[in-house]
Each structure stands twice: as structure tokens, then as C-alpha cells.
Design an enzyme around this catalytic site. Sequence first.
Site, short mmCIF file in Angstrom:
data_model
loop_
_atom_site.label_atom_id
_atom_site.label_comp_id
_atom_site.label_asym_id
_atom_site.label_seq_id
_atom_site.Cartn_x
_atom_site.Cartn_y
_atom_site.Cartn_z
N CYS A 1 -11.35 9.57 -8.86
CA CYS A 1 -10.08 9.14 -9.47
C CYS A 1 -8.97 9.15 -8.44
CB CYS A 1 -9.76 10.05 -10.64
SG CYS A 1 -9.84 11.79 -10.24
N GLY B 1 -11.45 9.90 -17.89
CA GLY B 1 -12.12 8.60 -17.89
C GLY B 1 -11.11 7.50 -17.69
N SER B 2 -11.46 6.32 -18.16
CA SER B 2 -10.61 5.16 -17.89
C SER B 2 -9.37 5.15 -18.79
CB SER B 2 -11.42 3.88 -18.10
OG SER B 2 -11.77 3.79 -19.46
N THR B 3 -8.35 4.45 -18.34
CA THR B 3 -7.11 4.37 -19.11
C THR B 3 -7.33 3.69 -20.47
OG1 THR B 3 -5.84 4.46 -17.07
CG2 THR B 3 -4.70 3.56 -18.99
N GLU C 1 -6.85 12.64 -18.41
CA GLU C 1 -6.92 12.42 -16.96
C GLU C 1 -7.52 11.05 -16.76
OE1 GLU C 1 -5.60 14.27 -14.79
OE2 GLU C 1 -5.58 16.33 -15.51
N GLY D 1 -8.85 6.23 -22.77
CA GLY D 1 -7.85 7.27 -23.06
C GLY D 1 -6.89 6.81 -24.16
P1 NAD Z 1 -14.96 5.55 -19.50
O1 NAD Z 1 -13.58 5.59 -20.06
O2 NAD Z 1 -15.74 4.31 -19.63
O3 NAD Z 1 -15.86 6.71 -20.14
C1 NAD Z 1 -15.49 8.07 -20.09
C2 NAD Z 1 -16.10 8.80 -21.29
O4 NAD Z 1 -15.53 8.29 -22.50
C3 NAD Z 1 -17.61 8.66 -21.43
O5 NAD Z 1 -18.14 9.90 -21.82
C4 NAD Z 1 -17.73 7.63 -22.55
O6 NAD Z 1 -18.96 7.74 -23.25
C5 NAD Z 1 -16.57 8.02 -23.43
N1 NAD Z 1 -16.10 6.97 -24.34
C6 NAD Z 1 -16.26 5.63 -24.24
N2 NAD Z 1 -15.66 5.01 -25.28
C7 NAD Z 1 -15.12 5.98 -26.07
C8 NAD Z 1 -14.34 5.98 -27.26
N3 NAD Z 1 -14.01 4.84 -27.88
N4 NAD Z 1 -13.92 7.16 -27.76
C9 NAD Z 1 -14.21 8.32 -27.14
N5 NAD Z 1 -14.96 8.39 -25.99
C10 NAD Z 1 -15.39 7.22 -25.47
O7 NAD Z 1 -14.79 5.98 -17.96
P2 NAD Z 1 -15.92 6.04 -16.83
O8 NAD Z 1 -16.27 4.63 -16.45
O9 NAD Z 1 -16.99 6.99 -17.24
O10 NAD Z 1 -15.13 6.75 -15.63
C11 NAD Z 1 -14.38 6.05 -14.67
C12 NAD Z 1 -12.88 6.16 -14.92
O11 NAD Z 1 -12.53 7.56 -15.02
C13 NAD Z 1 -12.04 5.62 -13.79
O12 NAD Z 1 -10.96 4.87 -14.31
C14 NAD Z 1 -11.50 6.88 -13.09
O13 NAD Z 1 -10.30 6.71 -12.38
C15 NAD Z 1 -11.34 7.79 -14.25
N6 NAD Z 1 -11.32 9.19 -13.79
C16 NAD Z 1 -10.13 9.87 -13.83
C17 NAD Z 1 -10.06 11.18 -13.35
C18 NAD Z 1 -8.77 11.96 -13.39
O14 NAD Z 1 -8.81 13.16 -13.19
N7 NAD Z 1 -7.63 11.33 -13.65
C19 NAD Z 1 -11.20 11.79 -12.84
C20 NAD Z 1 -12.40 11.07 -12.81
C21 NAD Z 1 -12.44 9.76 -13.30
#
Ligand code: NAD
Length: 474
Positions: A280, A224-226, A246, A229
Site C-alpha cells: 500500500c 484493502g481497496s478504496t 486502511e 472500503g
Molecule cells: P480488495 O478491496 O479487493 O479486497 C480486500 C478484502 O475485502 C478481501 O478480503 C475481499 O474478500 C474483501 N471484500 C471484497 N468485497 C467485499 C465487500 N463487498 N464487503 C466486504 N468485504 C469485501 O483489495 P485487495 O485487492 O485484496 O488489496 C489491494 C488493495 O489494498 C490496494 O488498493 C492496496 O493499496 C490496499 N492496501 C492498503 C493498505 C493500507 O494499509 N492502507 C495495506 C495493504 C493493501
Amino acid sequence: MHQAKMIINGVPNTSDNVVDVINPATEEVFAQCHFGDRDTVNAAVSSARGAFPLWSNLSDEKRKAKLLEVASLLESNMHELMELVTMESGKPMNGLNGIGSGMELGGSIAWTQVGASFDLPVEVIQDNEEARVEVHRKPLGVVASITPWNWPLMIAIWHVIPALRAGNTVLIKPSPYTPVATSRFVELANSVLPAGVLNLVHGDTEVGTAISEHRDINKIIFTGSTPTGKKIMELSASSLKRLTLELGGNDAGIVLPDVQVSEIADKLFGVAFHNNGQTCAALKRLYVHESQYDEVCEALASIANSVKVGNGMNPDSDLGPLQNARQLHIVKSLVESARENRGVILAGGRELDGPGYFYAPTIIADQTDGDRVVDEEQFGPILPVIKYSDLDEVIRRANRNDAGLGGSVWSNDLDRAADVASRLECGTVWINDHGAVQPDAPFGGVKQSGIGVEFGVQGLKECTSIQTIKIAKL
Ligand code: NAD
């Protein structure tokens, strides 16, 4: 109406907290998702913990066989799962260059089959008259997976299969934007896996926080997003969980001046725009030498104006909508900032008539490092094309970003391209391609794009701990 239920100890669970799932191509509610809470997370972790002794003690051959049964179930339910992925993510069934829900399912099956096949034999690092020293790989216990919305099913598979292959039991929390295909996958998998081996809890921040803080979860695999993470890392510190993160990317591509523009233009466009740039490791910043700058800009703008954008259920659509209104807003704001900041919009630059979160594929010229559309991850159908004159300088500019997921070099001179590749600060570099991942090659980010790798034997190792056994020779 589809119901995305939770699954704990093999049993489907509903809740009173039901949240609508929107089809981004129509803005209509097409499913309902049953959210859990801290208590549900506790129940799922107990279930996974309870199943761990049985699953971790099965032989490698038995665990492999179970995972191959899961792959067969994905195959026999492929069409239904493809439709669910398209309805929840907006991704076309076929998609630009064949990158759509069909590929997401094909990838899910391939990663399950190949992921099942890896082995981690005992390594003997010394065996002489003094001692025999063996390195064993053991499962960690309960692994949690938290997934994003862009490749919802395939990323779930990327997390779950190596964790299970290594002998861990799993709790998965999909993105609340795209919970449906993952629910169906977990339901199918539970028809062949022992109860409690793979559990699913739906939710957003509350459930994610409960997972991150849980003392009985041994590892989190997060994509997910940085910023999220970092939050997970912070909350996991008190229980010292292992993490694979990731995170976001802002991949640079560098075109060296020896290329034939007409030979690479279609490919350059495809690697930036498939899945509407919501990948990503998509190409997100394209650096082109001043001698070919106008030619590349013109070629990309012409392709952008010719691709078909529409509902992904239509087999002719190359690109679908953005997955959600928030992401559409980010895309609009980045294009506006470029417009206000001397950027030249060569194609697109506008929302398409609704319903649906559609935005025209957009090529932007005359932006550079320091401008928002270059510095920030767009995660949408936008590509800034950036002019450079000197190779050393462009490598510095590509490396200037905090992200370090992927990068690419485009050239006919493979030695020169390899030299440039070695100087890029990112986890994967492609030469004359971008973003093409495969189940046996490790993939992961450096700098703020993440920690650890997935795929291949290296990814499997990250789902294990090491136990060294030293046998003294008497
Ligand atoms: P996001 O970080 O908003 O959400 C990802 C997940 O985290 C969701 O399931 C969300 O419900 C959960 N989440 C949200 N807040 C949380 C918290 N405080 N604690 C634990 N979990 C929580 O990301 P998104 O908008 O769903 O995805 C897009 C991002 O993901 C982009 O930055 C993209 O580059 C990245 N991404 C990276 C890869 C990689 O392999 N590096 C692959 C796909 C997407």
C-alpha cells in the site's frame, strides 16, 4: 493438499463450498479453502459474543501473557508460515533488500510482542475539591477484520493483536486469494486462547457483506481497496459500526535537486519495487527535478534490468510474480496505456515467460499527472518517473491525487525536506526513505486512503470506546 479451514469457537469447520488456492509462481492449485456463508458468519459472531465476557474481564497482564504465547507460536512455526506466505502470495522467502516472507514473519512476531506491551491507563483530567474526572478505555465487543492479499499474515496480525489486547473478541475474514497462512495462524493462536476469542470465516463478497451488515459486530478493521472500503462503510451505516479503513495509496516521492543520485538510486528502487510494488505504501510516483531527470531514469532502469525475478521459493529471487491474474491484467493495461500515450519504457514493459504471473520490473519516463499510470494506483512492478522544474508546483502535483497514504522527500538538506514534508497531504511522510513502518508509530491514510490509524497506543485506542466517569466531591 493444504486445507484452509474455518475456525469457530475453537473448532475447525469445513464446508461444501471449496475454492482452489493458486500458487501465483506456478499457477498450480496448492491448497483448498472452505468458504462460509451468512450462517457461518452468524455462528462465528455468536461464538465471539459468547467469549467476550471472559476475555474482556481478564486482567491486562493475563491478556498480554496470552498474546506473548501467540508470538512464541509464530516464532516456533516461522519456517512453515514463511513457506505458506510465499506459496500463496508469491513473495520471495528473502526478497529484494530482505523484504520477503522472512520479513513478513519477523514483522508479525514483532507487532505481536510490541502490540501486547501497550497499556491504556485511566487518564485523570480533573481532581480537585469539586470533582474527579476519569477517562477509561473499554473494549468495544466483537471486532471483525477483513484483510487483503499483499501482506496476508502481517496485516492479519496488525488487525487482530490490538483488538485482542484491548479486550475485544475477533472474527477474521482473509482474502480468498491468500487464506492459508492466516488459517494456520488462527489455528495456532486457538491452541492458547480461550475458545471463541478468535474466529475465522473464509469467503469473498458474500461473507464480507454479511460481516458489514451484521448488527452484533461493533467494529470492522479493513485493509484493502478504496472502492471496497466505501462499500463496507455504506453497509455498516445501518448498525453504526466503528471503522478503521486502511485503503489504497498512490504515494509520491519528491527528489530535491541537491541529492547525489548514485547514493539514493538503490534505495529509491527498493522502496518502489519490493514485493513487486504490491504494498500500500510503496513509492508509486517519483518526481525528479529536470536537472537530474535523465540520471535518475538511467540509474533506475539499470537496476530494474539487473534484479532477479523468479519463483519466491528460490532463495536468489529478488521479486516474485504478481499475486493474481487480475492484478497482472491491471499492470499490463497500465503499461499499454503509457505506451500509447507517448510514455517511454526504459526497462521492462513485458510479461515474462510463464507459467506464473511474472512481469518485468518497469521504469516509465515521459508520463505526467493526468496520465493513467501516474493517476491510478498500479499495485505492481511499475514506476513512472515524472519531471518537474519548480518545487511549489511539484508539491501541488503530488497533492492533486485523491489518495493520501504516504509520501517521501529525498534531500541532504533536512530542514528543506522537513518543510516539503509538512506540505504533503498524506498520513506518513518519510525523508530519505519510504514505506518503513514500525509497531509503535501510528500509520494511516488521509483523504481517500482511509479513516483512522493502526499501530502504537493510538492504534490500540481505536479498538476501544471511552467511558468518562465524573465523581462529584460531596
Ligand atoms: P480488495 O478491496 O479487493 O479486497 C480486500 C478484502 O475485502 C478481501 O478480503 C475481499 O474478500 C474483501 N471484500 C471484497 N468485497 C467485499 C465487500 N463487498 N464487503 C466486504 N468485504 C469485501 O483489495 P485487495 O485487492 O485484496 O488489496 C489491494 C488493495 O489494498 C490496494 O488498493 C492496496 O493499496 C490496499 N492496501 C492498503 C493498505 C493500507 O494499509 N492502507 C495495506 C495493504 C493493501
